[in-house]
Design a protein around this motif. Structure first.
Motif, PDB file in Angstrom:
ATOM      1  N   ARG A  34       0.813  -1.210   0.000  1.00 34.43           N
ATOM      2  CA  ARG A  34       0.000   0.000   0.000  1.00 34.43           C
ATOM      3  C   ARG A  34       0.850   1.266   0.000  1.00 34.43           C
ATOM      4  O   ARG A  34       0.532   2.228  -0.691  1.00 34.43           O
ATOM      5  CB  ARG A  34      -0.925  -0.003   1.213  1.00 34.43           C
ATOM      6  CG  ARG A  34      -1.961   1.137   1.197  1.00 34.43           C
ATOM      7  CD  ARG A  34      -2.863   1.104   2.410  1.00 34.43           C
ATOM      8  NE  ARG A  34      -3.298  -0.255   2.707  1.00 34.43           N
ATOM      9  CZ  ARG A  34      -3.199  -0.800   3.912  1.00 34.43           C
ATOM     10  NH1 ARG A  34      -2.694  -0.123   4.911  1.00 34.43           N
ATOM     11  NH2 ARG A  34      -3.614  -2.036   4.112  1.00 34.43           N
ATOM     12  N   HIS A  35       1.942   1.271   0.777  1.00 39.45           N
ATOM     13  CA  HIS A  35       2.691   2.509   0.985  1.00 39.45           C
ATOM     14  C   HIS A  35       4.036   2.554   0.262  1.00 39.45           C
ATOM     15  O   HIS A  35       4.551   3.638   0.008  1.00 39.45           O
ATOM     16  CB  HIS A  35       2.936   2.717   2.485  1.00 39.45           C
ATOM     17  CG  HIS A  35       1.686   2.841   3.280  1.00 39.45           C
ATOM     18  ND1 HIS A  35       0.912   3.978   3.285  1.00 39.45           N
ATOM     19  CD2 HIS A  35       1.056   1.946   4.101  1.00 39.45           C
ATOM     20  CE1 HIS A  35      -0.133   3.798   4.084  1.00 39.45           C
ATOM     21  NE2 HIS A  35      -0.078   2.584   4.584  1.00 39.45           N
ATOM     22  N   ALA A  36       4.622   1.421  -0.054  1.00 40.89           N
ATOM     23  CA  ALA A  36       5.905   1.387  -0.755  1.00 40.89           C
ATOM     24  C   ALA A  36       5.907   0.205  -1.711  1.00 40.89           C
ATOM     25  O   ALA A  36       6.649  -0.765  -1.528  1.00 40.89           O
ATOM     26  CB  ALA A  36       7.076   1.278   0.239  1.00 40.89           C
ATOM     27  N   PRO A  37       5.060   0.248  -2.750  1.00 45.31           N
ATOM     28  CA  PRO A  37       4.868  -0.927  -3.617  1.00 45.31           C
ATOM     29  C   PRO A  37       6.134  -1.390  -4.312  1.00 45.31           C
ATOM     30  O   PRO A  37       6.223  -2.551  -4.705  1.00 45.31           O
ATOM     31  CB  PRO A  37       3.809  -0.438  -4.620  1.00 45.31           C
ATOM     32  CG  PRO A  37       3.842   1.057  -4.543  1.00 45.31           C
ATOM     33  CD  PRO A  37       4.226   1.386  -3.146  1.00 45.31           C
ATOM     34  N   ARG A  38       7.109  -0.491  -4.485  1.00 45.80           N
ATOM     35  CA  ARG A  38       8.370  -0.890  -5.120  1.00 45.80           C
ATOM     36  C   ARG A  38       9.044  -2.018  -4.338  1.00 45.80           C
ATOM     37  O   ARG A  38       9.731  -2.863  -4.919  1.00 45.80           O
ATOM     38  CB  ARG A  38       9.290   0.338  -5.192  1.00 45.80           C
ATOM     39  CG  ARG A  38      10.732   0.070  -5.457  1.00 45.80           C
ATOM     40  CD  ARG A  38      10.975  -0.432  -6.872  1.00 45.80           C
ATOM     41  NE  ARG A  38      12.394  -0.553  -7.133  1.00 45.80           N
ATOM     42  CZ  ARG A  38      13.196  -1.482  -6.643  1.00 45.80           C
ATOM     43  NH1 ARG A  38      12.693  -2.420  -5.852  1.00 45.80           N
ATOM     44  NH2 ARG A  38      14.469  -1.507  -6.927  1.00 45.80           N
ATOM     45  N   HIS A  39       8.806  -2.100  -3.027  1.00 46.90           N
ATOM     46  CA  HIS A  39       9.452  -3.109  -2.185  1.00 46.90           C
ATOM     47  C   HIS A  39       8.506  -4.263  -1.831  1.00 46.90           C
ATOM     48  O   HIS A  39       8.873  -5.125  -1.034  1.00 46.90           O
ATOM     49  CB  HIS A  39       9.949  -2.473  -0.887  1.00 46.90           C
ATOM     50  CG  HIS A  39      10.843  -1.291  -1.091  1.00 46.90           C
ATOM     51  ND1 HIS A  39      12.176  -1.407  -1.432  1.00 46.90           N
ATOM     52  CD2 HIS A  39      10.590   0.040  -1.026  1.00 46.90           C
ATOM     53  CE1 HIS A  39      12.703  -0.195  -1.556  1.00 46.90           C
ATOM     54  NE2 HIS A  39      11.775   0.693  -1.326  1.00 46.90           N
ATOM     55  N   ALA A  40       7.301  -4.251  -2.406  1.00 49.95           N
ATOM     56  CA  ALA A  40       6.313  -5.253  -2.005  1.00 49.95           C
ATOM     57  C   ALA A  40       6.766  -6.674  -2.337  1.00 49.95           C
ATOM     58  O   ALA A  40       6.447  -7.616  -1.610  1.00 49.95           O
ATOM     59  CB  ALA A  40       4.967  -4.956  -2.671  1.00 49.95           C
TER      60      ALA A  40
END
Length: 509
Positions: free
Chosen positions: A93-99
């Motif tokens: 939700r808040h940092a999708p690059r690291h999901a």
């Protein structure tokens, strides 16, 4: 340290104070990421990612190509699997690059016990504990996905250097073959190249003007960025001073201020590196623009710019930005310590100083209580209690004022130290590296002129040689060209293969 994982080429940089990522610690970590290939983000299994941690990860999105999450203390928190799943949801939700980044739950205690068991000869127990610790998959990933790339990069650098080394003799042999074939326009080409080089030598040459104006602009840019960074440090520090409790302020403020200062240094160093690299490229382009008119082989070098076809024009091999810090204050590691003032409130005079200002208020309070209750004892008790409360509050206010004063004076001393040291360092480093670049280019231009003069002399000698001498020399030169070409092609194929192995795998989880 004698650790096999580090011996493979991996370097670990531990940024301080990651817990909570407060104050300058977040900025320090972000600045360090500019020089990192991967981020190993460590949290414990007690609770989910905090808002400040998620904000940090969002800001770190564009600074690293690889992120690995490590969740520690799995032996202390049974609910850690739920924490991991919740963290994945928060990242999406808040940092999708690291999901999609991998998570590694580990137990330092199990790892330590495994080492102890192995030392005592309990190999089966050691293996079980090591598997329980969760460290083996983490180390395998670091070794395979990150450290292995370091080895590939080192090999790629070796290949790059080898190809650059081959370029000069190959171009030299190709030019010699043209001379041995007695090409009629070669002498004129060499003479034009000499004239182009002569245009680079006067003090009014365009590249010298570019170097002067570029270094001046870079110094101004770095100075402005440094002043803005100090303003940010002051703003954050003053907010900390105004909102913190005395105990926390006295204990935490010096370390947080030091972290903010370290972040300023890293940011300034990164900006200096980028600026110096851009300045160096600009000056070289100015040289290449002039050299383009006198290119000795009449062919495009495929590099998108001027200069010799072998890529060895003036300044090609300069390495002005060293591995160490570019900007670093001479006294930067000796920042002043926070001086804590003392206040003597003991003894009879200290007691009077604290009690007398509150006696009147306490007495008035007791009188009011007496009038309301018609009691004799209660007003005395109320007066004493009020006197104690007011005295304690007065001491607390005095302590808060003292600690805030200490912190404010420490902040001003640190900022004064920085404004004294850093601007001079910026000027010295930029001027010094600009001087080095100018001297190196002067030497390279002079060396190039000597090479061209020798080439012209050789060509005139070949024009006077017999047909038999020229035929034998041409055969030797062609064999050398064939050998060098084969080596170059093999090197290019190896470089291409190394580049292909370094590309990310789109199918990886």
């Amino acid at each position: 340290m004698p650790v096999p994982l580090l011996a493979s080429g991996l370097e670990l940089v531990d940024t301080p104070g990651v817990g909570g990522l407060v104050g300058g610690h977040a900025e320090l970590a972000l600045a360090a990421l500019e020089n990192a290939d991967a981020l190993v983000f460590v949290v414990d299994g007690s609770s989910e990612l905090t808002r400040s941690e998620l904000e940090f990860l969002g800001r770190a999105t564009e600074r690293t190509a690889e992120t690995v999450f490590v969740l520690t203390k799995t032996d202390s928190y049974d609910a850690w699997p739920t924490v991991v799943e919740r963290n994945r949801e928060l990242l999406a939700r808040h940092a999708p690059r690291h999901a999609g980044a991998p998570w590694f739950p580990v137990s330092n205690r199990a790892r330590r016990d495994a080492v102890a068991a192995a030392d005592s000869g309990e190999l089966q127990e050691a293996a079980e504990l090591l598997e329980e610790s969760g460290f083996e998959p983490l180390e395998a990933l670091l070794r395979r996905r990150i450290a292995a790339r370091a080895a590939e990069l080192r090999l790629a650098n070796v290949v790059h250097v080898a190809l650059a080394t081959l370029a000069a003799p190959l171009a030299e042999q190709e030019l010699r073959l043209r001379s041995l074939q007695q090409e009629p326009g070669l002498a004129a080409e060499v003479e034009r190249a000499e004239e182009a080089l002569r245009q680079l030598q006067p003090e009014s040459a365009q590249w010298r003007r570019a170097l002067t104006t570029g270094s001046r602009d870079l110094k101004n840019t770095l100075q402005l960025g440094f002043r803005r960074s100090l303003n940010d440090v002051r703003r954050v520090a003053e907010e900390k001073i105004a909102t913190s409790e005395p105990g926390a302020l006295a204990e935490e403020f010096p370390a947080e201020l030091e972290a903010q200062v370290e972040a300023v240094w890293l940011q300034l160093d990164n900006a200096a590196r980028r600026g110096l690299a851009a300045l160096e490229e600009r000056v070289r382009d100015e040289c290449a623009t002039v050299l383009d008119a006198g290119r000795t082989d009449g062919k495009d070098d495929g590099k998108g710019g001027g200069g010799r076809a072998d890529g060895t024009g003036p300044g090609t091999e300069l390495a002005l930005v060293e591995d160490g810090a570019v900007i670093r204050a001479e006294r930067g590691t000796l920042l002043p310590e926070m001086v804590r003032s003392t206040h003597r409130d003991g003894g009879p005079f200290g007691m009077l100083e604290n009690v007398i200002p509150t006696v009147g208020t306490a007495a008035t309070f007791g009188t009011v209580i007496g009038l309301l209750t018609s009691s004799v004892l209660l007003p005395a008790v109320a007066s004493y209690a009020m006197l104690a409360v007011l005295t304690r509050r007065r001491r607390q206010r005095a302590e808060l004022g003292r600690v805030r004063g200490d912190a404010t004076r420490h902040l001003n001393r640190v900022l004064t130290e920085l404004t004294t040291e850093i601007p001079a360092q910026i000027t010295d480093h930029v001027d010094g590296l600009a001087d080095r670049l100018g001297l190196a280019l002067d030497r390279a231009i002079a060396d190039e002129r000597l090479r061209l003069e020798r080439r012209l002399t050789e060509h005139r000698r070949n024009l006077a040689a017999s047909a038999a001498e020229l035929a034998a020399a041409r055969d030797r030169t062609k064999r050398r060209i064939g050998t060098l070409t084969t080596l170059r092609d093999e090197g290019l194929a190896l470089a291409h293969g190394l580049a292909a192995t370094g590309r990310p795998d789109p199918d990886r989880s």
